[in-house]
Motif scaffolding. Sequence first.
Motif: not given
Length: 473
Positions: A286-296
Amino acid sequence: MSIKTFLLPDLGEGLTEAELVRWMIAEGDSVIVDQPIAEVETAKSLVEIPCPFEGVVSTLHGDAGQMMLVDEPFISVNTGGVEPEAAAPAAEGALSYREEEMAGTQVPEEAEEDEASGNVLIGYGTGASKPSTSRRRRPRAGSTTAAASSETSTQAVRVINPLVRKLARENSIDIHAVRGTGPEGLVLRADVEALISQGQPDAAAAVPAAPAAAPAPAAAPAPQKPSEGAAAGADKRTGLPVASSQVLSGVRKTIAAAMSTSRREIPEATVWVDVDVTKLLKLRGKIKESEGQAPSIMALISRFAVAGLQRFPELNSRIDVEDDGSLRHTIFDGVNLGFAAQTDRGLVVPNVRDAHKLNANELSAEFARLAGVAREGKAGVSDLSGSTFTINNYGVFNVDGSAAIINYPEAAILGLGRIVEKPWVVNGKIKVRSICELTLSFDHRVCDGGTAAGFLRYVADAMTDPKKALSTL
């Protein structure tokens, strides 16, 4: 003409030697200040050495693959101009780093009048003033001089590292009874550790006494039948052909020594738990979807681990042995988070300084940056030392678990296995969930199993319900 000689500089962290990997220039080449001239491999990393002089290369004091010692000639450069009247590799009245560590030999006054005497190198007697172009051939007092002064001088044992002396003292080993395998009989840490592992053989076995007279020639051994000896190129113990055989050096040597020390000195125990990380994967998605990137995933788990160390600080600590044999337990206020990184040169442990001050995104960025410089061999000494707790993601090798060896002298290491789908009981029903095995190896001297289990349970619970955990951080 003015020849200036550059000594191999102190590479930090008390390192006293480095292996010369390659020269980036040749004799006769022109060089400028700060131009990279060589690559050396220390026990920590691959380091580029810059030139401090401008001019023409006169002498390269070593060959690729050779061990170079700190504060000994590395390169000589013709800088032009008038040569100083009293050129010396070190400032007058000051001992170099290596000379300080070799202090201990009493040099008789008669030796000062020897025609071969030059600058006194403490621990070695005196040598000729003519500069040597060989790295390992330091001139020493001749046998005639040594015999004449044997009753008035004492040659110190050849040890350049005070830690080697301390290791011998702590294990009740007479350092004079250790046969050095280094250049010119130099006593290395490995020599002392070999005696410890062999049960500390006596001096007679370790250092054969010099015979009073030349021994009679030994009779030639009877020729063996082909079946009695090992075949050419075969291992004597197994009889199998040898594919390769080499002395460990550089990072591989350091890894071997560190692992041996950890196993020998740390009474470790391991606890583990299987963790449902289904919600963690969904949250990251969800973080990657909303922000374009996400922590590993590793960064998110590391964030939970750092928070856990603040609640269970005993695991973020170190035990040191004092000179009198007592144990000192040091707990740190803050976390330098090490992480295992596999490189072409072997396993190294870069560390994120002040990891407790970083969020998951910042941890993820530091992991990526440090892993990159480590694989390129460009990580500095500070990048590869000073960690207080280590996390090891062996899941990248597609394995479920491992009882990892603690990164000495730390007190614990957290291991992450691969994430696989398994049947899992949720609210009384069997469902397919994403499961990861979490392990913790810890030093049983710093805490008991309850503390270790409490830390592991905290991290596991945070991984199971990451949204709730992140809201409290």
